[in-house]
Write an enzyme that holds these catalytic residues in place. Structure first.
Site, PDB file in Angstrom:
ATOM      1  N   LYS A  39     182.383 124.829 -43.524  1.00 37.29           N
ATOM      2  CA  LYS A  39     181.353 125.874 -43.381  1.00 37.29           C
ATOM      3  C   LYS A  39     180.022 125.206 -43.141  1.00 37.29           C
ATOM      4  CE  LYS A  39     179.555 130.037 -43.650  1.00 37.29           C
ATOM      5  NZ  LYS A  39     179.502 130.970 -44.790  1.00 37.29           N
ATOM      6  N   ASP A  82     183.349 139.293 -45.704  1.00 44.27           N
ATOM      7  CA  ASP A  82     182.171 138.620 -46.242  1.00 44.27           C
ATOM      8  C   ASP A  82     181.892 139.184 -47.646  1.00 44.27           C
ATOM      9  OD1 ASP A  82     178.658 138.022 -45.401  1.00 44.27           O
ATOM     10  OD2 ASP A  82     180.082 136.968 -46.695  1.00 44.27           O
ATOM     11  N   ALA A 138     171.184 138.998 -51.483  1.00 35.38           N
ATOM     12  CA  ALA A 138     171.797 139.584 -50.284  1.00 35.38           C
ATOM     13  C   ALA A 138     173.301 139.455 -50.367  1.00 35.38           C
ATOM     14  CB  ALA A 138     171.291 138.864 -49.034  1.00 35.38           C
TER      15      ALA A 138
HETATM   16  N1  NCD Z   1     176.189 137.596 -46.554  1.00 32.73           N
HETATM   17  C1  NCD Z   1     175.301 137.592 -47.503  1.00 32.73           C
HETATM   18  O1  NCD Z   1     174.336 138.361 -47.481  1.00 32.73           O
HETATM   19  N2  NCD Z   1     175.418 136.740 -48.562  1.00 32.73           N
HETATM   20  C2  NCD Z   1     176.478 135.752 -48.730  1.00 32.73           C
HETATM   21  C3  NCD Z   1     176.195 134.491 -47.961  1.00 32.73           C
HETATM   22  C4  NCD Z   1     176.427 134.655 -46.498  1.00 32.73           C
HETATM   23  O2  NCD Z   1     177.546 134.981 -46.089  1.00 32.73           O
HETATM   24  O3  NCD Z   1     175.482 134.463 -45.758  1.00 32.73           O
HETATM   25  C5  NCD Z   1     176.556 135.393 -50.188  1.00 32.73           C
HETATM   26  O4  NCD Z   1     177.213 134.364 -50.497  1.00 32.73           O
HETATM   27  O5  NCD Z   1     175.973 136.102 -51.002  1.00 32.73           O
HETATM   28 ZN    ZN Z   2     179.406 134.924 -46.392  1.00 28.65          ZN
HETATM   29 ZN    ZN Z   3     176.892 134.165 -44.020  1.00 25.85          ZN
END
Ligand code: NCD
Ligand code: ZN
Ligand code: ZN
EC number: 3.5.2.3
Length: 410
Positions: free
Chosen positions: A140, A277, A291
């Site tokens: 990654k 995700d 986030a």
């Molecule tokens: N997607 C997100 O907003 N957050 C993801 C990290 C990522 O995938 O960028 C996290 O690990 O919290």
């Molecule tokens: Zn992610």
């Molecule tokens: Zn990401």
């Protein structure tokens, strides 16, 4: 005599077939339209369909110092509950998986605690020497920082280092610097950057959570066979308007406007992989601006609901959450064929249910789809020929094992 025989309707290619799947020693040993005899036999009733075990190639299971957000146990139980039989663990943990010792700790943790099968990753960021000491299943890199704050000072060098498929978070740090709201331009510029590196280095790359029409257009425009990409359910089904109504929906890359969302659908048939995700945070972390959106226990049902609305087919779900992940990441022991692991996601395409996050296994007991009625539900999950989830109950001990990724060894 097989150990287990699943009888019912199953999807092979585009076709729904009525028949039996014979399973021995955790592997698929026969796929037949006829009757098979087994020690144990499970009749999958009408309205239900046996899909090959669905795979999520982008999951943040936290643990280590962030056990309050999620643990490998809670996250992999959530995966089984959501019909996911294999998860790809992301390395932006605390501490991050950027050295061989931390990678080894991750291996031990998963061996003890994983309820689903898993692929382990290593975070590349100027640490190629360390990366060479481990054999991660995938790698990654972050172009621009996201949760955890790590990113590539020199993306091309990190990409060149990756011994296997590199998944990349493509948002451009300079654009983010100028505009922290992370406009589409941040993603589009980063995607164009990674594509020029991919043209140069000609090695496998997977672009995470593509959220813009321009981004997809740039990728499809180059048509590089060694470049794949993922799209998340939240970017398919939600827009910035939802975020304006609910600040919990802060996510990187951000939810986009209706025109970008529509472009994802216009290009839906060309999206290789759908991945959640799954990015769990505690409510207080979210209130403090973290986030990320949890997705393991809603992603499959959201897609089934979309099948019922005529937006996609069951075949699309299998292509983008089983067949293509196996191909892109070279998972040698998975697939709907004799000799591969007997992993199955059994769904009821017609059952209606209301999303209740308090009943979830994830520690992030909230969801953008809270209270939403969905048509289509995961009713049973089978892993290596064992029923590991049935009617919302996790069955048995942690029995997930590591996938056999890439060519050759281990
Ligand atoms: N997607 C997100 O907003 N957050 C993801 C990290 C990522 O995938 O960028 C996290 O690990 O919290
Ligand atoms: Zn992610
Ligand atoms: Zn990401």
């Amino acid at each position: 005599m097989y150990d287990l025989v699943l009888k019912g309707r199953f999807l092979t290619g585009k076709k729904l077939m009525e028949g039996s799947i014979g399973i021995s020693d955790g592997k698929i040993s026969r796929i037949s339209i006829g009757e098979l005899k087994g020690e144990e036999e499970i009749k999958i009733g009408s309205g239900k369909v046996i899909l090959p075990g669905l795979i999520d190639v982008h999951v943040h299971l936290r643990d280590f110092e962030q056990g309050k957000k999620e643990t490998v146990e809670s996250g992999t139980k959530a995966a089984l509950h959501g019909g996911i039989t294999t998860v790809f663990d992301m390395p932006n943990t605390k501490p991050p998986i950027t050295d061989s010792n931390t990678f080894k700790l991750r291996e031990v943790l998963f061996r003890r605690r994983a309820y689903a099968d898993y692929a382990l990753s290593f975070l590349l960021s100027g640490n190629c020497e360390e990366a060479m000491k481990v054999r991660a299943d995938f790698y990654k890199a972050f172009m621009g920082a996201s949760t955890g704050g790590i990113f590539s000072e020199d993306f091309e060098r990190d990409y060149q280092c990756a011994p296997r498929v590199l998944s990349v978070h493509a948002e451009d740090p300079e654009v983010i610097e100028k505009d922290p709201s992370r406009p589409p331009e941040a993603e589009v510029r980063a995607i164009k950057g990674v594509l020029s590196a991919a043209k140069l280095l000609r090695k496998p790359l997977n672009i995470c959570h593509v959220s813009t029409g321009e981004g997809i257009k740039a990728i499809l425009g180059e048509g590089l066979p060694w470049v794949s990409f993922e799209v998340t359910p939240h970017h398919l089904f939600l827009t910035r308007k939802d975020y304006e109504r609910n600040p919990l929906l802060k996510v990187y890359p951000p939810l986009r406007g209706e025109s970008d969302r529509r472009k994802l659908w216009e290009n839906f048939s060309k999206i290789p992989i759908i991945a959640s995700d799954h990015a769990p945070h505690t409510l207080e972390d979210k209130e403090a601006g973290a986030a990320g959106i949890p997705g393991l226990e809603t992603e499959v049902a959201l897609l089934l609901d979309a099948v019922n609305r005529g937006l996609m087919s069951l075949h699309d779900v299998v292509e983008k959450m089983h067949t293509n992940p196996i191909r892109v990441f070279n998972i040698r022991n998975k697939g709907m064929e004799v000799g591969k692991d007997a992993d199955f996601t059994i769904i009821d395409l017609k059952e209606e249910w209301v999303v209740k996050p308090e009943e979830f296994y994830t520690k992030a007991k909230w969801s953008p789809w809270e209270g939403r009625k969905l048509r289509g539900r995961v009713v049973m999950t089978v892993l290596h020929g064992k029923v590991v989830m049935e009617d919302d109950e996790i069955v048995g001990k942690p029995q997930g094992v590591r996938v056999h990724a890439g060519k050759g060894d281990h």
